[in-house]
Motif scaffolding. Sequence first.
Motif, short mmCIF file in Angstrom:
data_model
loop_
_atom_site.label_atom_id
_atom_site.label_comp_id
_atom_site.label_asym_id
_atom_site.label_seq_id
_atom_site.Cartn_x
_atom_site.Cartn_y
_atom_site.Cartn_z
N GLU A 1 0.40 -1.29 -0.07
CA GLU A 1 0.18 0.49 0.03
C GLU A 1 0.97 0.62 -0.35
O GLU A 1 -0.14 2.62 -0.80
N THR A 2 2.14 1.36 0.45
CA THR A 2 2.84 3.03 1.01
C THR A 2 3.66 2.49 -0.54
O THR A 2 3.93 3.57 -0.95
N PHE A 3 3.67 0.99 -0.79
CA PHE A 3 4.59 1.01 -2.33
C PHE A 3 4.06 1.85 -3.01
O PHE A 3 4.58 3.28 -4.05
N VAL A 4 2.61 1.51 -3.79
CA VAL A 4 1.72 1.62 -4.55
C VAL A 4 1.61 3.56 -4.01
O VAL A 4 1.38 4.55 -4.87
N GLU A 5 1.19 4.51 -3.34
CA GLU A 5 1.32 5.77 -2.71
C GLU A 5 2.65 6.57 -3.07
O GLU A 5 2.29 7.73 -3.36
N MET A 6 3.52 5.94 -2.94
CA MET A 6 4.62 6.75 -3.68
C MET A 6 4.47 7.07 -4.92
O MET A 6 5.61 8.05 -5.10
N ALA A 7 3.92 6.68 -5.27
CA ALA A 7 4.62 6.28 -6.51
C ALA A 7 3.71 7.06 -7.39
O ALA A 7 3.51 7.84 -8.13
N ARG A 8 2.38 7.00 -6.86
CA ARG A 8 0.91 7.76 -7.11
C ARG A 8 1.38 9.26 -7.09
O ARG A 8 1.12 10.31 -7.43
N ARG A 9 1.94 9.40 -6.19
CA ARG A 9 2.61 11.19 -5.09
C ARG A 9 3.27 11.38 -6.86
O ARG A 9 2.95 12.80 -6.98
N TYR A 10 3.76 10.91 -7.48
CA TYR A 10 5.11 12.09 -7.70
C TYR A 10 4.79 11.38 -9.34
O TYR A 10 5.41 10.08 -9.58
N ARG A 11 4.53 12.37 -10.52
CA ARG A 11 5.08 11.85 -11.80
C ARG A 11 6.14 11.57 -12.01
O ARG A 11 5.81 10.79 -13.51
N ASN A 12 7.07 11.95 -11.83
CA ASN A 12 8.92 11.49 -12.51
C ASN A 12 9.01 10.17 -11.37
O ASN A 12 10.44 10.46 -10.89
N CYS A 13 8.36 9.07 -10.86
CA CYS A 13 8.72 8.32 -9.70
C CYS A 13 8.72 7.09 -10.19
O CYS A 13 7.62 7.10 -11.28
N ALA A 14 8.83 5.66 -10.92
CA ALA A 14 9.56 4.74 -11.41
C ALA A 14 8.83 3.42 -10.56
O ALA A 14 9.47 3.95 -9.29
N ALA A 15 8.70 2.42 -10.62
CA ALA A 15 8.61 1.18 -9.45
C ALA A 15 9.07 0.35 -10.10
O ALA A 15 9.02 -0.33 -10.69
N TYR A 16 9.42 -0.34 -9.08
CA TYR A 16 10.22 -1.85 -9.76
C TYR A 16 9.80 -3.13 -8.50
O TYR A 16 10.66 -3.08 -7.55
N VAL A 17 9.81 -4.53 -8.05
CA VAL A 17 9.59 -4.94 -7.68
C VAL A 17 10.13 -6.13 -7.70
O VAL A 17 10.47 -6.75 -8.98
N VAL A 18 11.33 -6.69 -6.66
CA VAL A 18 12.00 -7.91 -6.77
C VAL A 18 11.37 -8.66 -6.36
O VAL A 18 11.19 -8.51 -5.50
N GLU A 19 11.15 -10.13 -7.03
CA GLU A 19 10.28 -11.60 -7.23
C GLU A 19 10.92 -12.13 -5.83
O GLU A 19 12.51 -12.03 -6.02
N GLY A 20 10.03 -12.32 -4.90
CA GLY A 20 11.18 -13.46 -4.66
C GLY A 20 11.77 -12.96 -2.87
O GLY A 20 13.07 -14.01 -3.07
N GLN A 21 12.30 -11.83 -3.02
CA GLN A 21 12.74 -11.33 -2.36
C GLN A 21 11.68 -10.14 -1.31
O GLN A 21 11.44 -9.78 -1.17
N GLY A 22 12.84 -10.41 0.47
CA GLY A 22 12.14 -9.62 0.93
C GLY A 22 13.08 -8.79 1.35
O GLY A 22 13.66 -8.48 0.88
N HIS A 23 12.90 -7.98 2.78
CA HIS A 23 13.32 -6.91 3.14
C HIS A 23 14.97 -6.73 3.86
O HIS A 23 15.30 -7.94 3.77
N PRO A 24 16.39 -6.02 3.38
CA PRO A 24 15.78 -5.34 1.59
C PRO A 24 15.99 -5.89 0.49
O PRO A 24 16.74 -7.64 0.47
N PRO A 25 15.79 -6.33 -0.51
CA PRO A 25 15.97 -6.45 -2.18
C PRO A 25 17.72 -6.38 -1.98
O PRO A 25 18.33 -5.44 -1.82
N LEU A 26 18.22 -7.59 -2.45
CA LEU A 26 19.76 -7.06 -2.31
C LEU A 26 20.39 -6.52 -3.19
O LEU A 26 22.03 -6.32 -3.50
N LEU A 27 19.54 -6.23 -4.50
CA LEU A 27 20.89 -5.83 -5.72
C LEU A 27 21.51 -5.90 -6.15
O LEU A 27 22.57 -5.22 -6.44
N ALA A 28 21.70 -7.61 -6.67
CA ALA A 28 23.25 -8.28 -6.83
C ALA A 28 22.64 -9.23 -8.32
O ALA A 28 23.52 -9.51 -8.96
N ASP A 29 20.84 -9.08 -8.47
CA ASP A 29 20.85 -10.16 -9.51
C ASP A 29 21.24 -8.66 -10.78
O ASP A 29 21.12 -8.57 -11.31
N ASP A 30 21.58 -9.69 -12.36
CA ASP A 30 21.60 -8.80 -13.30
C ASP A 30 20.28 -8.40 -13.54
O ASP A 30 20.74 -7.00 -13.92
#
Length: 297
Positions: A252-281
Amino acid sequence: MTHANAAYANWFTSAPDGLRLHLRDYGSPLDPGLPVVCLPGLARNAADFAPLAEALAAGAGGRKRRVIAVDYRGRGESDYDPDWRNYDLRVEGADILAQLAALEIHEAIFVGTSRGGLHTMALAAARPALVRAAVLNDVGPVIELQGLTRIRQYLRHPAAPNSLSDAVDYLRKAMSAQFTALSDADFERYARASFQKPDGSFGATFDPNLVKPLEALRLDEPLPQSWGLFEALAKVPLLIIRGSNSDVLSQETFVEMARRYRNCAAYVVEGQGHPPLLADDTTIARIADFVTRADTA
């Protein structure tokens, strides 16, 4: 002061109060791309960003650039603070500014994981010209109590495995429910980033006193929200990332963050929790594309 590594230089600088702070410096100040500054989570360190930093410095997205990954006081190779009360966002924020000043970095794209995202928002509010674009990794203006309670419990009983195999076993037991998509190689990299020390040995890589500021929080009632701080990023390119299994940043917070700003992109890392490791290609390519677009906007 610095000493070299195959992929990066290790810099040691002084905090405003004289404490010795460490950071990793990938790439070169002469590289054409805008620098990227990586800020880790609460009990994490600069090693978390190694795959991303190496890729960005090498030119992922089309332009080589300098990448800085910091160790806050009490984490990684930075000195532990004798006064745990200094494990505070404001003190750490001043440390970050001192580190960047020592490297003569006056504007950058910030990648903030968890606590690092809070720092990114605070820096954008205090020094708007410094933050040219931002990536918030699994953090936002609303922090879920379930996740923060889990983190506090982990810090109350921190692990200190003394070998790579023990570190991997610990992470599999502790994190498999959140990180359901990791391979054996992923868990090994995760274990090295979490527990491997500069001399190659394994053990705790943060001050156990980090739990003390959390002990003062009342987690039986909602935490104050920080939508006002989030507004500091309204005028810069923004990428928000959420782990599909996260218990800190809700959908819910994630969606609201993206909704508030036109210049906001959103990305979901599937199969990972907090926080995503930012290590996959795939995730690295997504961030590299965002960084390049923000740099050339």
